[in-house]
Scaffold this active site. Structure first.
Site, PDB file in Angstrom:
ATOM      1  N   GLU A 178       0.830  -1.221   0.000  1.00 36.95           N
ATOM      2  CA  GLU A 178       0.000   0.000   0.000  1.00 36.95           C
ATOM      3  C   GLU A 178       0.858   1.261   0.000  1.00 36.95           C
ATOM      4  OE1 GLU A 178      -3.425   0.645   2.420  1.00 36.95           O
ATOM      5  OE2 GLU A 178      -4.164  -1.405   2.167  1.00 36.95           O
ATOM      6  N   HIS A 231       0.114  -8.264  -2.013  1.00 32.80           N
ATOM      7  CA  HIS A 231      -1.063  -7.771  -1.285  1.00 32.80           C
ATOM      8  C   HIS A 231      -2.284  -8.362  -1.981  1.00 32.80           C
ATOM      9  CE1 HIS A 231      -3.436  -4.060   0.429  1.00 32.80           C
ATOM     10  NE2 HIS A 231      -3.833  -5.226   0.926  1.00 32.80           N
ATOM     11  N   PRO A 284     -13.741 -10.261   2.092  1.00 35.21           N
ATOM     12  CA  PRO A 284     -13.940 -11.637   2.580  1.00 35.21           C
ATOM     13  C   PRO A 284     -14.946 -12.429   1.752  1.00 35.21           C
ATOM     14  CG  PRO A 284     -14.956 -10.035   4.072  1.00 35.21           C
ATOM     15  CD  PRO A 284     -14.136  -9.250   3.097  1.00 35.21           C
ATOM     16  N   ASP A 295       0.525  -8.658   2.905  1.00 33.97           N
ATOM     17  CA  ASP A 295      -0.814  -8.621   3.492  1.00 33.97           C
ATOM     18  C   ASP A 295      -1.666  -9.604   2.693  1.00 33.97           C
ATOM     19  OD1 ASP A 295      -3.345  -8.115   4.379  1.00 33.97           O
ATOM     20  OD2 ASP A 295      -3.367  -5.986   3.887  1.00 33.97           O
ATOM     21  N   ASN A 328      -4.633 -10.838   3.748  1.00 34.72           N
ATOM     22  CA  ASN A 328      -6.056 -10.680   4.041  1.00 34.72           C
ATOM     23  C   ASN A 328      -6.738 -12.025   4.300  1.00 34.72           C
ATOM     24  OD1 ASN A 328      -6.752  -7.825   4.009  1.00 34.72           O
ATOM     25  ND2 ASN A 328      -6.142  -7.852   1.856  1.00 34.72           N
ATOM     26  N   ASN A 355      -3.551  -6.771  12.244  1.00 32.87           N
ATOM     27  CA  ASN A 355      -4.435  -5.701  11.783  1.00 32.87           C
ATOM     28  C   ASN A 355      -5.396  -5.369  12.920  1.00 32.87           C
ATOM     29  OD1 ASN A 355      -7.299  -5.248   9.812  1.00 32.87           O
ATOM     30  ND2 ASN A 355      -5.554  -3.892   9.699  1.00 32.87           N
ATOM     31  N   PHE A 405     -12.517  -5.145  13.079  1.00 33.82           N
ATOM     32  CA  PHE A 405     -11.714  -6.301  12.666  1.00 33.82           C
ATOM     33  C   PHE A 405     -10.356  -6.248  13.349  1.00 33.82           C
ATOM     34  CE2 PHE A 405      -8.603  -8.481  10.078  1.00 33.82           C
ATOM     35  CZ  PHE A 405      -9.220  -9.695   9.821  1.00 33.82           C
TER      36      PHE A 405
END
Length: 834
Positions: A553, A662, A667, A710, A712, A767, A772
């Site tokens: 990012e 990344h 989700p 990342d 996720n 995170n 979250f």
């Protein structure tokens, strides 16, 4: 006569009421019985029926009084005579109540509205006993400053405080009102069904013959009676929501009228245009209200409804249907009504019910609210009115989803700075408290949003007790010793080991284009500014002095104009790869696209080769590419990328592939993340096979590889399973999806990879935001070629407990950096010196 028991309120004197309530609820709540509530709630309860005092989607129960149920039964059976008698005698009883200065639980109707100084009709309740502080200007500032009566914010405070006070002496008032709403919904459904049947019979008379004689219809309440019940069923929350929406309409209308005025005209002071500016609106509504006049009114109404709505349960309860995909499938109740029960103490067991969205504790004798309230992270409504509270706990600021917080008529003089976390708050009921004048001034001038932002931006600094400690890992992969910092660990590193080791940092820096005030409303505005965050990122990254920096990012322009010049002075060389959409944009716009980059120290590493890929493009070039429906509809339009560098470690002569990526964030597309990792690992395997093709004895598993980023993805995700085990078995995230060749071979790969933080069982989180908090960032390494020799530990838990999310003044991103020290293991090929 007027029988208050018809609406479920016992016709007793105040002293009798109090004695009866204390007897009824003895042992339910109180000191010395911390488990009494839990026992009461679960003892002898039939399956599917919520415990007493709980509001469910199917029924409503109160601790001991079922007169509300009697009323509903009477109405359902057509017994409306007593209801008529009740309403016919309201005027006489209201006169008597006013003369007595108190009440026995009798409903107040519209005829008493003339006594309301605000000019608004209280919805429900009983006349209140004479308040000894009614003339105290410290508790009622409009008595000292009459101009507040013209302030729309304070008028709303007074109106809702009056509504709240009318419920005094009525046990479980919210549960009763909820029962009335459901009764009305049932009646309306029945009437609609009867009307539909009548229309069908009128259209086709006699078609089916006379048939059997139908039973006479049950007597239904008249429209006036239903209107009366509907008015009585309105809760304080309903009134608040309605008032806020009306004020939003006033603001919109006044701004439209102001824009339509001829040039040169100005709105006189004191008009609605000026006063409405102080309405309790969040920036979302203010922004929409400032929009174009041609904005669709239905859309505006929808936005206001969604803003002031407590949660999806509002609609669920009105429909009396539980949707199959609701998060409350396994939870029949989510509201607890303990109002007007003369409770003196609350058991901490209440706060174990972290699924609660509404908690009603008004009309009791509470002197404090336990700190355990912080565990109710799903709470939307909290009513603490008419107690004996002198303060509110700072921990209440952790209930960041609160929309309506009432504490009318207490003795609260200040607000905790932690209330700056209540970024979703729509209304704060403070009237009847000796609140600091500074807070009142901000509230009446800038609304509840302005007050929350003031508390947020001016919160005193919270010191960080200590920086993240560095954990030394032995050759068996077990924690051996902790150091106060990475630098301290490096000082104790043996010389021979230092030549075979290096450090790598992986960090999602939160691109400035994503760090918007709307997304991060809990972060102080000054701490969210890019200038401040960029400087903190600089301090943080340079303080670790890592050999490899894998960043995600990072904006293209920021990489070129800030990070490259800065890190070049500290001995780093950097490579950047932007997300795929940058290729389709003009050069100026493409500079605002973020991507991934790797910096390496020039005295530690030498660049051998580089490669970059976007997952969608790489798959289309694959020799086994298939245009499946899932690929076309779900994965093709995702522009996530990866950057791959082959580096040579100068001190040891070993080479390593360093990768940063990344993955997609949503989700709902976890299968796409698995697909992206599958494409990445397949591409990496191809690169490793090409470089080892001259040596058939070399196994690609022994090639040093690092994959940072990342992802996720949770620890129990298909992505984690794929990378750590080499394939995805029957994970639910991939079931039913078809990505062709990738799906056919279960996304398998032949690399031996492991998460570096697996040595300590992963961090508590990587995170950290209010909605979250979990582990989604990783540093993966090839276990046959590298081993972990040290890890940067967790953020101090005590410090974290004082916040609901990052970024803040000390952590400039919503992610935290990961840092690991690796050692090259001896391989069959040996080392090649530079």
């Amino acid at each position: 006569m007027n029988d208050p028991s018809l609406l479920g309120y016992p016709n007793l004197g105040p002293q009798q009421q109090q004695q009866q309530q204390q007897q009824q609820h003895a042992g339910l709540l109180g000191k010395g019985t911390p488990n009494a509530l839990q026992q009461q709630l679960h003892m002898n309860q039939p399956s599917g029926i919520p415990p007493p005092g709980l509001m469910s989607n199917n029924d409503v129960h109160t601790p001991s009084n079922n007169n509300s149920r009697q009323l509903l039964d009477q109405l359902a059976n057509g017994n409306t005579n007593m209801l008529n008698m009740n309403m016919d005698n309201n005027n006489n009883n209201n006169s008597n109540n006013n003369n007595n200065g108190g009440g026995n639980g009798v409903m107040m109707n519209a005829s008493t509205a003339t006594a309301n100084p605000i000019g608004m009709v209280p919805t429900v309740g009983t006349p209140v006993n004479i308040n000894v502080n009614a003339s105290n200007p410290l508790l009622h500032p409009h008595l000292d400053d009459p101009s507040l009566l013209n302030n729309p914010i304070w008028k709303l405070q007074l109106h809702l405080a009056a509504v709240s006070s009318q419920s005094l002496g009525q046990p479980n008032i919210y549960a009763r009102q909820n029962a009335m709403k459901k009764y009305l919904a049932t009646q309306q459904a029945q009437q609609a069904q009867q009307q539909a049947q009548q229309q069908v019979q009128q259209q086709i008379p006699g078609q089916f013959g006379p048939g059997p004689q139908a039973a006479p219809p049950a007597l239904q309440p008249t429209d006036f009676q239903q209107s009366h019940i509907a008015e009585a069923s309105k809760s304080l929350v309903d009134c608040t929501k309605q008032a806020l929406m009306e004020m939003a309409d006033t603001l919109t209308d006044s701004k439209t009228a102001k824009k339509q005025q001829p040039t040169g005209d100005s709105t006189p002071s004191g008009t609605a245009a000026n006063s409405a500016v102080s309405t309790p609106l969040t920036p979302k509504i203010e922004l929409f209200a400032n929009g174009k006049e041609e904005a669709n009114q239905a859309l505006l109404q929808h936005k206001k409804l969604s803003q002031y709505s407590i949660d999806e349960d509002d609609d669920i309860e009105n429909r009396m249907v539980m949707p199959k995909d609701s998060k409350y499938d396994d939870q029949l109740w989510h509201a607890l009504d303990l109002s007007n029960l003369q409770i003196f103490n609350i058991s901490p067991n209440i706060f174990k019910y972290n699924f609660l969205t509404r908690l009603y504790l008004n009309g009791n004798s509470l002197t404090e609210l336990p700190a355990e309230i912080k565990h109710l992270s799903n709470l939307r409504v909290l009513d603490l009115s008419h107690n004996r509270l002198t303060s509110l706990p700072a921990e209440l600021g952790s209930c960041f989803q609160l929309k309506y917080l009432y504490f009318f008529d207490n003795m609260v003089s200040t607000l905790p700075w932690e209330f700056g976390n209540l970024c979703n708050l729509q209304f704060l009921g403070v009237e009847g408290n000796p609140l600091e004048k500074q807070f009142l001034k901000i509230l009446t001038e800038k609304s509840v949003t302005g007050l929350i932002f003031y508390l947020r931006d001016n919160r005193p600094e919270i010191p960080l007790p200590h920086e993240r400690r560095f954990i030394e890992i032995n050759t068996d992969g077990e924690p051996q010793r902790e150091y106060d910092s990475l630098q301290q660990s490096t000082e104790h590193l043996p010389t021979d080991l230092a030549k075979r080791t290096f450090t790598v940092l992986s960090y999602n820096t939160l691109c400035q284009h994503y760090a918007t005030p709307k997304m991060y409303r809990y972060t102080p505005s000054w701490a969210l500014s890019w200038d401040y965050r960029r400087n903190k990122l600089k301090e943080q990254i340079l303080s670790y002095d890592s050999d490899l920096l894998c960043l995600q990012e990072v904006e293209s322009k920021t990489f070129e104009e800030y990070w490259v010049p800065l890190l070049d002075k500290h001995g780093y060389t950097g490579i950047f790869h932007a997300k795929a959409r940058a290729k389709t944009m003009h050069s100026k716009d493409s500079k605002k696209v973020d991507g991934c980059c790797i910096f390496f120290k020039r005295d530690q590493f030498k660049l051998v080769t580089k490669d970059a890929m976007d997952f969608s493009g790489a798959w289309m070039k694959h020799k086994k590419f298939q245009r499946t429906e899932d690929y076309l509809n779900r994965a093709m339009n995702k522009d996530n990328v990866a950057l791959l560098l082959k580096l040579q470690h100068i001190p040891s002569g070993d080479t390593i592939w360093a990768v940063t990526t990344h993955l997609h964030w949503d989700p709902k597309f976890n299968d796409v993340k698995t697909f992206q990792v599958g494409v990445l690992l397949d591409h990496l395997e191809t690169l490793l096979k090409e470089e080892t093709s001259h040596n058939f004895r070399q196994d690609i598993k022994k090639s040093p590889v690092l994959i940072c980023g990342d992802f996720n993805s949770y620890i129990n995700s298909a992505v984690y399973e794929l990378i750590s085990t080499g394939r995805v078995q029957m994970h639910q995230e991939g079931n039913g999806r078809d990505f062709g060749y990738m799906s056919e071979r279960n996304f398998s790969h032949n690399l031996a990879l492991k998460s570096s933080y697996n040595c300590i069982g992963e961090l508590p989180f990587t995170n950290f935001t209010p909605s979250f908090t979990d582990v989604i960032d990783y540093i993966w390494f090839s276990t046959h070629a590298l081993r972990v020799r040290g890890l940067l530990g967790e953020v101090d838990p005590e410090y974290v407990s004082k916040f609901i999310g990052f970024p803040n003044d000390k952590f400039p991103s919503d992610h935290i950096p990961l840092l690991a020290r690796f050692e090259f293991m001896k391989t069959n090929t040996g080392s090649r010196k530079v």
